[in-house]
Scaffold this motif. Structure first.
Motif, PDB file in Angstrom:
ATOM      1  N   ILE A  76       0.827  -1.196   0.000  1.00 31.63           N
ATOM      2  CA  ILE A  76       0.000   0.000   0.000  1.00 31.63           C
ATOM      3  C   ILE A  76       0.872   1.261   0.000  1.00 31.63           C
ATOM      4  O   ILE A  76       0.582   2.250  -0.687  1.00 31.63           O
ATOM      5  N   ALA A  77       1.988   1.185   0.737  1.00 28.80           N
ATOM      6  CA  ALA A  77       2.908   2.329   0.767  1.00 28.80           C
ATOM      7  C   ALA A  77       3.451   2.613  -0.635  1.00 28.80           C
ATOM      8  O   ALA A  77       3.574   3.767  -1.057  1.00 28.80           O
ATOM      9  N   ASP A  78       3.744   1.549  -1.398  1.00 27.69           N
ATOM     10  CA  ASP A  78       4.245   1.735  -2.766  1.00 27.69           C
ATOM     11  C   ASP A  78       3.200   2.413  -3.654  1.00 27.69           C
ATOM     12  O   ASP A  78       3.522   3.291  -4.456  1.00 27.69           O
ATOM     13  N   ALA A  85       0.504   3.791 -14.547  1.00 23.85           N
ATOM     14  CA  ALA A  85       1.556   3.050 -15.250  1.00 23.85           C
ATOM     15  C   ALA A  85       2.599   2.552 -14.255  1.00 23.85           C
ATOM     16  O   ALA A  85       3.040   1.391 -14.307  1.00 23.85           O
ATOM     17  N   THR A  86       2.971   3.404 -13.304  1.00 18.63           N
ATOM     18  CA  THR A  86       3.930   2.998 -12.275  1.00 18.63           C
ATOM     19  C   THR A  86       3.359   1.862 -11.432  1.00 18.63           C
ATOM     20  O   THR A  86       4.023   0.861 -11.167  1.00 18.63           O
ATOM     21  N   ASP A 122       5.506  -5.474  -9.160  1.00 17.41           N
ATOM     22  CA  ASP A 122       5.189  -6.908  -9.154  1.00 17.41           C
ATOM     23  C   ASP A 122       4.296  -7.311  -7.990  1.00 17.41           C
ATOM     24  O   ASP A 122       3.915  -8.464  -7.871  1.00 17.41           O
ATOM     25  N   SER A 123       3.920  -6.362  -7.162  1.00 16.52           N
ATOM     26  CA  SER A 123       2.905  -6.656  -6.141  1.00 16.52           C
ATOM     27  C   SER A 123       1.491  -6.498  -6.695  1.00 16.52           C
ATOM     28  O   SER A 123       0.516  -6.810  -6.023  1.00 16.52           O
ATOM     29  N   VAL A 124       1.393  -5.964  -7.903  1.00 20.16           N
ATOM     30  CA  VAL A 124       0.080  -5.732  -8.502  1.00 20.16           C
ATOM     31  C   VAL A 124      -0.177  -6.836  -9.518  1.00 20.16           C
ATOM     32  O   VAL A 124       0.572  -6.996 -10.478  1.00 20.16           O
ATOM     33  N   LEU A 125      -1.241  -7.615  -9.261  1.00 17.17           N
ATOM     34  CA  LEU A 125      -1.418  -8.876  -9.980  1.00 17.17           C
ATOM     35  C   LEU A 125      -2.212  -8.771 -11.280  1.00 17.17           C
ATOM     36  O   LEU A 125      -2.155  -9.658 -12.114  1.00 17.17           O
TER      37      LEU A 125
END
Lengths: 434, 434
Positions: free
Chosen positions: B367-369, B414-415, B420-423
């Motif tokens: 979530i921080a990312d 886009a970021t 790679d935590s976003v599936l």
């Protein structure tokens, strides 16, 4: 198509209140846009109002002033008179008559005049090849006359219903959302300028009835028949009715309804319970709305501001642009001498369901008496709500019915009202399932 | 005003599908009503369609048949050609061009043709003193072209938005009320005839974009510019988005929006989250709706059926009646050679808020990312919802933003998508606060 070399359309404006000043301001602001759209300018050549000195925020220095609008209608070098005086008789009526008799088109926002003398005025205009346009008379900025008379011209319309009075809709919306009672909200509406000092024209339903009579004529091709409109205002709607309406899945709206039935043409203005999901149920505050039921287009809904300087001026100017463009349509959709008289269907013939609120003494047998009074008139109950108990005291009781005749319902209510277990006159609100 | 002795308006109809047959049926059913309303008859003198033998439920025995609509446009003894073939090129385009070149008015329901070639067609018609009318091309039975071009002719319109495709609105309504997913509801809509076998024209937003380009031209007095419309359809809207929308107080609608901003004219079609209380939010099923924001009339809403034989025929015949009445208006409200070119405002310049749905791995720091990616683009979050927990597994996360620029939002997405935590690819739906 008109071209830019055409002479301007010269207009004289009678009445410089909120709407009149709004029209002058609109014409000033949008001058070049209007010229582009109709290929000629619209030029104000004369005005008339009660007080010459008043600052209306528009430049009248190059415009001829008349103290008397009737003299202006006769003498101004205008192609058209805009009548914004108001009222069904007197100056307004004389101004319109004089304009037509001296060969000038008329644009008016005067619903009372058209509701009472519309057919006669249409005949006078049409026999002279003149136009009487009145988009501003009904539902302010909503182009409903155009929508019906031209947009749905290929349809037979079987029903029109609408929220035609913004003052009432504002009051009913406030009552629902704040839980306050009628008198309190009315006082606020007066302070805000949403209601007149003498509010009876609005809250007793007369204004809505004027508009309904005009709409019915345009929708059905019948002569305007204001005297046939059943009218009931909103004074009797109580804060507690909104609680029950919520519970039953309804909103309370003052509606104008005109319907062709086998018995003739119904025209009525009264508070209604409408299902929350009906599109008109969520039209709140000062907004107006009109629904037309047409045989080919099916249901069409129009929503917009029903009053105010800007919206009403928008409607007046739409009529001016039509006339400047050389467009003309029979006043009520068909030529006035072909309007087909319709049998008015009396209120007693209304068929539908009902909401009834009673204050009764909480003692055995009272409900049985009420039920018997309904049964004796063949009125079948659908729901019955009694909240709380206070033996020997008054308790509110609410019931709704299945579809029944107004006449039977009225007889049942008369019997119920006469019972000494019933402490207040019964309150009845008609349910309309759109 | 036309009188009853006038010659009939002779029309030739190209295309006898659902709408064409509906037009013939309407003209047959309402013949005497129409004659009353416009003082002359509307007479079908010729028709053209692909299959001569097919039974269309109307009597064609006294009407000249043409296999080729272009030949009909040239040779039929008609005052006017009704073009109901469809498509922006080929037969439809040639039929319209030929009609105009041989001095015939045109009435068309063809949004694709007008969206792509509207300005050129208007110039061709107006230079010959002919009318091209197209009420049926936008929002079916709703008289929106008339409402804008004539009813609001005194106004500068700053914004138009609407539900312009009934198929999409039906699918979105069904998804919301039943909780079923897109593919499932689409299959049903196809079985019911609400969606085509090849549904892409509707569900990918092209049809709505055609209509929007036409509406924008009429509203703003600009040349039709279909190529400038940003288009995004409803395939990406998922059942779960409706749950979140409910929770956030929104409805999901595919809207066409055209807006004059300081940067130019925005034209866009995409799914939107709109507040439940917005009038357009409660327009459900196959109904269409258009809202115009006008400087004097303020907000006006029109609702009605957007497709089908009856509503579309109603619109076609309204145009025929206008022409029979001798009424004519510049095609797009101002003469075609005065349409003022507008700078298109690119999608990146859109300013507003956003709904974003992500599927992320449930582990510390993710979530921080996401928050950092937003912050780096100056996108400020308003709400953040994470439902349930499943450490190490995927969990859905939903956020909404405060007003921000589309360009910044796209960079942030886009970021986020690259993490790679976003599936799954992020899903974004724009929020419109009407």
């Amino acid at each position: 198509m008109p071209n830019a070399q055409q002479a301007p359309l010269k207009i004289a404006v009678a009445g410089l209140g909120t709407v009149g000043a709004g029209v002058l301001k609109l014409l000033e602001t949008q001058g070049s846009l209007i010229e582009q759209r109709c290929g000629r300018r619209i030029e104000v050549v004369a005005v008339s109002a009660r007080s010459k000195g008043k600052d209306r925020g528009v430049d009248l220095s190059r415009v001829q002033w008349f103290d008397d609008p009737v003299a202006m209608a006769a003498e101004a070098g205008a192609d058209l008179v805009v009548e914004l005086i108001g009222g069904s008789e007197g100056l307004a009526r004389d101004t319109v008559a004089t304009a037509l008799e001296t060969g000038k088109h008329v644009v008016t926002a005067n619903k009372a005049l058209l509701a009472v003398h519309g057919t006669e005025i249409a005949q006078k205009a049409e026999s002279r090849g003149l136009t009487v346009a009145f988009e501003a008379a009904v539902a302010g900025g909503i182009p409903i006359i155009k929508g019906l008379r031209e947009g749905l011209a290929g349809n037979a319309v079987s029903e029109i219903h609408g929220i035609l009075n913004g003052t009432c809709n504002y009051i009913l919306t406030e009552m629902r959302t704040t839980g306050r009672d009628f008198a309190d909200v009315l006082a606020d509406a007066q302070a805000l300028g949403y209601a007149e000092a003498d509010p009876s024209f609005d809250i007793d339903g007369i204004d809505a009835a004027h508009k309904l009579a005009i709409l019915a004529s345009v929708a059905f091709g019948t002569p305007v028949d204001f005297s046939a409109v059943y009218v009931e205002g909103i004074r009797q709607v109580s804060a507690v009715d909104f609680d029950y309406a919520d519970q039953l899945g309804f909103r309370i709206k003052l509606l104008g309804i005109a319907r062709r039935t086998e018995a003739g043409v119904e025209q009525r203005v009264h508070p209604c319970m409408v299902p929350v999901a009906a599109p008109i149920a969520s039209v709140d505050g000062v907004f107006n709305a009109v629904v037309a039921q047409a045989d080919f287009a099916d249901r069409v809904l129009f929503v917009g501001r029903g009053a105010g300087a800007g919206p009403t001026a928008s409607a007046v100017v739409a009529d001016l642009i039509d006339i400047a463009r050389g467009r003309s349509t029979p006043t009520f959709g068909v030529p006035a001498d072909r309007l087909g008289a319709a049998t008015p269907s009396p209120m007693e013939a209304r068929r539908g369901s009902y909401y009834v609120r009673l204050m009764v003494v909480d003692r055995p047998g009272v409900i049985a008496d009420i039920a018997a009074a309904m049964r004796d008139q063949n009125v079948s109950m659908e729901q019955f709500l009694q909240r709380g108990r206070s033996p020997g005291e008054g308790v509110p009781v609410v019931l709704t019915t299945h579809d029944t005749d107004e006449a039977a319902m009225q007889r049942a209510l008369a019997t119920i009202a006469a019972s000494d277990s019933v402490l207040e006159p019964p309150r009845m609100i008609r349910i309309e399932q759109f």
